[in-house]
Design a protein around this motif. Structure first.
Motif, short mmCIF file in Angstrom:
data_model
loop_
_atom_site.label_atom_id
_atom_site.label_comp_id
_atom_site.label_asym_id
_atom_site.label_seq_id
_atom_site.Cartn_x
_atom_site.Cartn_y
_atom_site.Cartn_z
N LYS A 182 0.83 -1.21 0.00
CA LYS A 182 0.00 0.00 0.00
C LYS A 182 0.86 1.26 0.00
CE LYS A 182 -4.14 -1.77 2.34
NZ LYS A 182 -4.99 -1.63 3.56
N LEU A 183 1.92 1.23 0.79
CA LEU A 183 2.79 2.40 0.89
C LEU A 183 3.47 2.68 -0.45
CD1 LEU A 183 4.19 4.58 2.61
CD2 LEU A 183 5.94 2.87 3.17
N LEU A 184 3.95 1.64 -1.11
CA LEU A 184 4.66 1.84 -2.38
C LEU A 184 3.69 2.22 -3.51
CD1 LEU A 184 7.17 -1.15 -2.22
CD2 LEU A 184 7.68 1.27 -1.88
N LEU A 185 2.49 1.65 -3.50
CA LEU A 185 1.52 1.99 -4.54
C LEU A 185 0.98 3.40 -4.38
CD1 LEU A 185 -0.54 -1.33 -4.86
CD2 LEU A 185 1.18 -0.45 -6.43
N ASN A 186 0.89 3.86 -3.13
CA ASN A 186 0.44 5.23 -2.86
C ASN A 186 -0.93 5.51 -3.48
OD1 ASN A 186 0.66 7.80 -1.74
ND2 ASN A 186 1.68 8.65 -3.55
N GLY A 187 -1.82 4.53 -3.37
CA GLY A 187 -3.20 4.72 -3.84
C GLY A 187 -3.42 4.41 -5.30
N ASP A 188 -2.36 4.16 -6.07
CA ASP A 188 -2.48 3.86 -7.50
C ASP A 188 -2.33 2.36 -7.70
OD1 ASP A 188 -2.50 3.70 -10.21
OD2 ASP A 188 -0.74 4.99 -10.54
N THR A 189 -3.45 1.67 -7.98
CA THR A 189 -3.42 0.21 -8.14
C THR A 189 -3.47 -0.22 -9.60
OG1 THR A 189 -5.83 0.11 -7.90
CG2 THR A 189 -4.51 -0.14 -5.89
N SER A 190 -3.16 0.68 -10.52
CA SER A 190 -3.20 0.33 -11.94
C SER A 190 -2.13 -0.71 -12.27
CB SER A 190 -2.99 1.57 -12.79
OG SER A 190 -1.69 2.12 -12.57
N THR A 191 -2.30 -1.38 -13.40
CA THR A 191 -1.35 -2.41 -13.80
C THR A 191 0.03 -1.82 -14.03
OG1 THR A 191 -3.13 -3.67 -14.85
CG2 THR A 191 -0.88 -4.21 -15.52
N SER A 192 0.09 -0.64 -14.64
CA SER A 192 1.39 -0.01 -14.90
C SER A 192 2.11 0.36 -13.61
CB SER A 192 1.21 1.23 -15.77
OG SER A 192 0.36 2.18 -15.12
N LYS A 193 1.37 0.80 -12.59
CA LYS A 193 2.00 1.16 -11.32
C LYS A 193 2.51 -0.10 -10.61
CE LYS A 193 3.11 3.84 -7.85
NZ LYS A 193 4.21 4.81 -7.95
N ARG A 194 1.73 -1.17 -10.63
CA ARG A 194 2.18 -2.40 -10.01
C ARG A 194 3.41 -2.96 -10.72
NH1 ARG A 194 -3.15 -5.91 -9.78
NH2 ARG A 194 -3.80 -4.45 -11.38
N ALA A 195 3.43 -2.84 -12.05
CA ALA A 195 4.61 -3.28 -12.80
C ALA A 195 5.83 -2.45 -12.41
CB ALA A 195 4.34 -3.18 -14.30
N GLN A 196 5.61 -1.18 -12.15
CA GLN A 196 6.72 -0.31 -11.71
C GLN A 196 7.26 -0.76 -10.36
OE1 GLN A 196 5.65 3.84 -11.61
NE2 GLN A 196 7.47 4.41 -10.45
N ILE A 197 6.39 -1.15 -9.45
CA ILE A 197 6.84 -1.61 -8.13
C ILE A 197 7.57 -2.95 -8.25
CG2 ILE A 197 6.11 -2.21 -5.80
CD1 ILE A 197 5.84 0.77 -6.61
N VAL A 198 7.06 -3.84 -9.13
CA VAL A 198 7.76 -5.11 -9.36
C VAL A 198 9.15 -4.85 -9.90
CG1 VAL A 198 7.77 -7.23 -10.74
CG2 VAL A 198 5.63 -6.43 -9.71
N ASP A 199 9.26 -3.91 -10.82
CA ASP A 199 10.56 -3.56 -11.38
C ASP A 199 11.50 -3.05 -10.28
OD1 ASP A 199 12.51 -3.06 -13.35
OD2 ASP A 199 11.84 -0.99 -13.58
N LEU A 200 10.97 -2.26 -9.35
CA LEU A 200 11.78 -1.76 -8.24
C LEU A 200 12.29 -2.91 -7.37
CD1 LEU A 200 12.81 0.41 -6.22
CD2 LEU A 200 10.49 0.43 -5.24
N LEU A 201 11.41 -3.85 -7.04
CA LEU A 201 11.80 -4.94 -6.15
C LEU A 201 12.84 -5.86 -6.79
CD1 LEU A 201 8.32 -5.93 -4.63
CD2 LEU A 201 10.05 -4.39 -3.69
#
Length: 511
Positions: A182-201
């Motif tokens: 939740k903290l990393l998504l910051n309220g944006d649960t779109s597919t592109s945002k989740r892909a960005q977080i996966v890329d970060l991890l």
């Protein structure tokens, strides 16, 4: 009179010879298959770009297009524009199409078309190698960095290699109930945002990851490019669904471009939009292999109905069968002696049957016509003029169509919704002409004409829906010239009809 007959015979001979010659040249000269046996799928993809140009400003439109290195063979790639320069270049492993113009005004429409097949491409996509390591994305000291590290630790524990590490990262990022996520998504649960977080991890483990944007090869549906992720393990690219973690790119996905770039960029305009239209057709597999290495492809694709826009092709596949429906009615009326309400009414009814189906179509036609005749009989007692009477009947037909559609929907009979495809004016004129026939020649004759019309329309529908016949006429439209010659010949027929044998049966008994 002799000169007219000779002129007609010459005209018929010319039409038949011309139609047969063109068709024979397409079959034997160009090698176009006459059947759909042993066929392969031929995909046509249209990317339509629309925007509003800014006056007095140069326009530059850039669109990513497929790399054509995925086991597909391109039969035709075209760029449709008016007064635009066109250039295709390589940008970071992608192909980018650029349209440019010094001046443009008002709404603009540009097209990119790709016609391709997959069968004769290489069995394995020829893709460039990727990096096997990377630098981690640096996060500043703060809660985001702590959240990322807290997620990476269990991912390492539950994974054994690159594939399982990425799958586990995707699974955890899709758990939106996790406080760290939740903290990393910051309220944006779109597919592109989740892909960005996966890329970060995965970057924290120095695992390479790349975004790819794909198009699903499915005809007649609206779609936008679908985001997937991929990583190079030193030998092959491994693809991941960012929403499920599923591994392996489905066979019906085609990579359009890769990376973080936008599909479309526009300078000198506004309201840019891209829409995709996909259509599939079948072509003989052996001939398709020849087309991949033959210049015949240009003549076939550009100078046939297959060169039309996709939506126009679908319309013409229906329209081009109308002459065959008319021919059926012509034979039934002039040779057999079947009585119908004109020539074109049964054909239009047959076109409606293509959407409603035969059983539903006959039932709906019968119900609407019967109730319309009842109304017409009532209006006759009011002694109305023809135009007001027709207006009332037309309005009644519209109300009946709406009512049947509504009740069908409520009862769960979705086939009844297609009643709206019946031509309302034709139904109105059918009711009017049947009513007049009833008054002038009696109920039996009117019923006979109505049954004849339904029978002729049903027979025309059954002929017009045969896939092999639709393919043949659409691929070889010159056969219509032969049909015209036959129709001209029937135009001078003055002989007996088959039904007249019944009429003269009594005379034969007396003899």
């Amino acid at each position: 009179m002799r000169s007219i007959n000779l002129h007609l015979k010459i005209l018929i001979a010319v039409l038949v010879l011309l139609g047969a010659s063109i068709t024979a040249y397409q079959i034997f000269g160009l090698g176009i298959p006459i059947t759909q046996d042993e066929t392969d799928e031929l995909w046509s993809i249209d990317a339509k770009v629309t925007f509003t140009a800014t006056p007095h400003v140069p326009v530059k439109v850039q669109l990513f297009v497929p790399p054509l290195t995925q086991g597909y063979v391109s039969l035709n790639e075209s760029f449709v524009s008016n007064n635009y320069g066109v250039n295709v270049s390589r940008v970071e492993g992608n192909r980018q199409l650029t349209w440019s113009a010094r001046r443009a005004k008002g709404d603009q429409t540009l097209y990119y078309r790709l016609v391709m097949t997959k069968r004769f491409g290489s069995d394995k996509p020829r893709e460039e190698k990727g990096a096997i390591t990377r630098d981690p994305i640096v996060l500043p000291e703060g809660p985001e960095r702590l959240a990322a590290e807290a997620l990476v630790a269990p991912i390492r524990q539950h994974s054994a290699d690159v594939e399982t590490f990425i799958s586990e990262a995707i699974r955890r990022v899709n758990n939106v109930n996790d406080d760290n996520v939740k903290l990393l998504l910051n309220g944006d649960t779109s597919t592109s945002k989740r892909a960005q977080i996966v890329d970060l991890l995965v970057s924290l483990a120095r695992v390479p990851l790349e975004k790819v944007h794909t198009l699903r090869l499915a005809a007649h549906i609206q779609q936008n490019p679908e985001l997937w992720l991929r990583s190079y393990n030193g030998k092959d690219w491994i693809y991941f669904n960012p929403e499920t973690g599923e591994r392996g790119l489905p066979s019906d996905r085609m990579i359009w471009w890769s990376g973080d770039g936008q599909l479309l960029t526009l300078d000198g305009g506004r309201k840019a939009n891209v829409t995709f239209t996909l259509d599939s057709s079948q072509m003989n597999a052996i001939r398709l292999a020849q087309l991949t290495n033959s210049s015949v492809e240009t003549a076939f694709m550009d100078y046939s109905l297959y060169g039309l826009p996709l939506q126009t092709q679908q319309t013409y596949q229906t329209m081009i069968m109308i002459p065959l429906g008319v021919l059926v009615i012509l034979v039934l009326r002039n040779l057999i002696g079947l009585q119908t309400l004109g020539t074109f009414t049964p054909v239009l009814i047959a076109l409606a049957f293509r959407e409603t189906g035969l059983q539903w179509g006959i039932g709906l036609f019968t119900v609407i016509t019967a109730m319309g005749l009842s109304l017409r009989s009532y209006l006759e007692h009011l002694r109305l003029q023809m135009l007001p009477r027709l207006s009332v009947v037309l309005t009644f037909v519209v109300v009946m169509i709406a009512a049947i559609s509504l009740f069908s929907h409520k009862l769960g009979l979705e086939s009844g919704l297609s009643v709206a495809l019946f031509p309302m004016v034709i139904l109105t004129m059918t009711i009017e002409r049947l009513s007049i026939t009833w008054e002038e020649r009696g109920a039996n004759h009117a019923l006979k004409v109505a049954i004849g019309t339904l029978f002729a329309g049903s027979l025309a529908y059954l002929l017009m829906k045969i896939p092999q016949l639709v393919y043949f006429v659409f691929t070889f439209p010159a056969v219509l010239l032969i049909l015209v010659g036959f129709m001209l010949a029937m135009g001078r027929y003055r002989g007996y009809r088959l039904t007249e044998l019944v009429r003269f049966k009594a005379l034969l008994k007396e003899d």
